[in-house]
Design an enzyme around this catalytic site. Structure first.
Site, mmCIF file in Angstrom:
data_model
loop_
_atom_site.group_PDB
_atom_site.id
_atom_site.type_symbol
_atom_site.label_atom_id
_atom_site.label_comp_id
_atom_site.label_asym_id
_atom_site.label_seq_id
_atom_site.Cartn_x
_atom_site.Cartn_y
_atom_site.Cartn_z
ATOM 1 N N ARG A 38 0.871 -1.145 -0.097
ATOM 2 C CA ARG A 38 0.117 0.044 -0.054
ATOM 3 C C ARG A 38 0.942 1.310 -0.075
ATOM 4 N NH1 ARG A 38 -5.203 0.697 3.848
ATOM 5 N NH2 ARG A 38 -6.252 -0.291 1.799
ATOM 6 N N LEU A 159 -16.067 12.698 4.801
ATOM 7 C CA LEU A 159 -15.964 12.793 3.484
ATOM 8 C C LEU A 159 -16.870 11.856 2.687
ATOM 9 C CD1 LEU A 159 -12.084 12.119 3.302
ATOM 10 C CD2 LEU A 159 -13.137 14.226 3.419
ATOM 11 N N ALA A 219 -24.731 11.381 11.776
ATOM 12 C CA ALA A 219 -24.873 11.894 10.455
ATOM 13 C C ALA A 219 -25.205 10.847 9.559
ATOM 14 C CB ALA A 219 -23.568 12.725 10.301
ATOM 15 N N CYS A 272 -19.299 3.025 5.363
ATOM 16 C CA CYS A 272 -19.781 3.592 6.573
ATOM 17 C C CYS A 272 -21.340 3.128 7.062
ATOM 18 C CB CYS A 272 -19.419 4.913 6.427
ATOM 19 S SG CYS A 272 -17.814 5.251 6.408
ATOM 20 N N LYS A 335 -20.919 3.520 -5.811
ATOM 21 C CA LYS A 335 -21.564 4.712 -6.338
ATOM 22 C C LYS A 335 -20.568 5.206 -7.540
ATOM 23 C CE LYS A 335 -19.951 8.177 -3.174
ATOM 24 N NZ LYS A 335 -20.234 9.327 -2.489
#
Length: 480
Positions: A38, A159, A219, A272, A335
């Site tokens: 990574r 984000l 949120a 999330c 998405k």
């Protein structure tokens, strides 16, 4: 020179630190990770994540005041501020399995910080973590502190993938939670000064630790709830002949509600939403609030229902069997404008089709074949553990082919499923696609991006979520 170190070079750590380095040239920023592949990718021309605008930011700062390294302990030891941005997967076994967050990686990071620190540090939790994690981390640090002073702050990220760089450049708000002690307030100010170099003062909110931690979960729960609300309405629209696009437009015109997150679809995905709601449910249960837990559980139930409904609609429309039929899947990411497939609805849809013995041909402009095969082989929640702990080279699913072109995917197919709203899918030559498909040719639009009337003119039988049903579909019950 202030030195910042971020543990974890993933979707949050990489972009956030790159933007801090860009906006604060006087701060030295090191992003560290134990995964050498990574870090090598962050140091190469082929960054490990795709995010519009990220490459330019990294290239401008890398080697100047932005460094990517596997020398974790060295950089943590030298830093004044340590951001912790490690995975917090959902537990798969033991207490709270399937709901609670697994803080294994967090705890080992905290112990390592305590071990190697030789000077006072501000430790910032950047991962989405359950409420009161800071308290646990604080205990680990203070019990192992050898006289060093640690201040814990919570600075959750808000984000959205696909727009992460813009979100960092112009955030709606930056949230910093800390202790209500002189030391805690001083630490808050230090972090506030970093963000204040480009974020307007009135967009930086300071709270206590628990409020900051809970704000992030809340949120995401509110956003996911809006998607499930409109998806629930989409089922009713199909049953009654209403059009969900018109309904959500009318609803969104109410300024108290607003138009965002009211697009009906095959379901929400991403790393999330589901994880954070499960976490919220678990926290509610642990605090003796079963009614509240039950309320939030429904958001996930409707999301699962929507994915099942989509597959059932598809199979029942095609004479109740897709065995051995080629089904083209356009889009696999959760998405558009991201290569991220975590919790993408495409996984459940493809598994549903494969369960009925379909042959599935997948095209996504950003997702590799290896990633798709890995996703289709993985157990729930495995994706959130570091790569080296995931199942090794997955056995390939024989009935899945991954191609690099939408026309190749749809050739000789019985049906096309649109599962990601990539812009390029709006401008495909659907006449050409129709001509090369088996007849009757079906389109199942899970993102409502095609012009239904145009498609029907070409000859397709079209199912679009929450839209009045094709005469063909009306006779076919979409029942689980």
């Amino acid at each position: 020179m202030v030195k910042i170190c971020c543990i974890g070079a993933g979707y949050v750590g990489g972009p956030t630190m790159a933007v801090i380095a860009l906006k604060c040239p006087s701060i030295e920023v090191a992003v560290v990770d134990i995964s050498a592949p990574r870090i090598n990718a962050w140091n190469s021309d082929q960054l490990p994540i795709y995010e519009p605008g990220l490459e330019e930011v990294v290239k401008e700062c890398r080697g100047r005041n932005l460094f990517f390294s596997t020398a974790v302990e060295k950089h943590v030891c030298e830093a004044d501020i340590v951001f912790v941005s490690v995975n917090t997967p959902t537990k798969t076994r033991g207490l709270g399995a399937g709901k609670a967050a697994d803080l294994t990686y967090w705890e080992s990071a905290a112990r390592m910080i305590a071990d190697v620190s030789k000077s006072d540090k501000i430790v910032v939790e950047k991962s989405t973590v359950p409420v009161k994690t800071a308290e646990a981390i604080e205990k680990i640090l203070t019990h192992n502190s050898k006289g060093i002073n640690f201040q814990i702050l919570s600075n959750p990220e808000f984000l959205a993938e696909g727009t992460a760089i813009q979100d960092l450049f112009k955030p709606d708000r930056v949230l910093i939670g800390g202790r209500e002690t002189p030391g805690g307030q001083k630490a808050i100010q230090v972090l506030k000064d970093v963000y204040a170099q480009w974020v307007p003062e009135d967009c930086i909110i300071t709270t206590n630790l628990w409020s900051a931690e809970l704000s992030k979960l809340a949120a995401n729960a509110f956003l996911a709830q809006r998607i499930s609300s409109v998806n629930a309405m989409s089922a009713l629209c199909e049953a009654t002949g209403a059009d969900v696009t018109q309904v959500s437009y009318a609803v969104g015109k109410d300024t108290r509600i607003g138009p965002k997150f009211l697009n009906a679809s095959v379901g929400f995905g991403g790393s999330c939403f589901q994880k954070d709601i499960l976490n919220l449910v678990y926290i509610c249960e642990c605090n003796g609030l079963p009614e509240v837990a039950e309320y939030w559980k429904q958001v996930i139930k409707i999301n699962d229902y929507q994915k099942n409904r989509f597959v059932n609609r598809l199979v029942s429309s095609m004479f109740n069997t897709v065995a051995n039929k080629k089904i083209a899947v356009l889009g696999f990411a959760f998405k558009k404008d991201t290569g991220d497939t975590r919790e993408t609805p495409a996984i459940d849809v493809c598994k549903g089709l494969l369960g009925d013995k379909a042959r599935v041909s997948i095209y996504d402009p950003q997702v590799t074949e290896d990633q798709i095969q890995r996703d289709l082989n993985m157990n729930k929640f495995d994706w959130d553990h570091p790569l080296h702990l995931q199942p090794m080279s997955p056995t390939t699913v024989k009935q899945v082919s991954v191609v690099w072109d939408a026309y190749e995917a749809t050739k000789d197919a019985h049906a096309v499923c649109i599962l990601t709203e990539w812009d390029e899918f709006k401008t495909l030559d659907y006449q050409r696609i129709y001509d090369n498909m088996q007849k009757p040719a079906f389109i199942f639009d899970g993102r409502n991006i095609v012009n239904v009337d145009k498609m029907r003119e070409i000859g397709f039988i079209v199912y679009s979520i929450g839209k009045p049903l094709d005469a063909w579909l009306k006779d076919m019950p979409a029942v689980a």
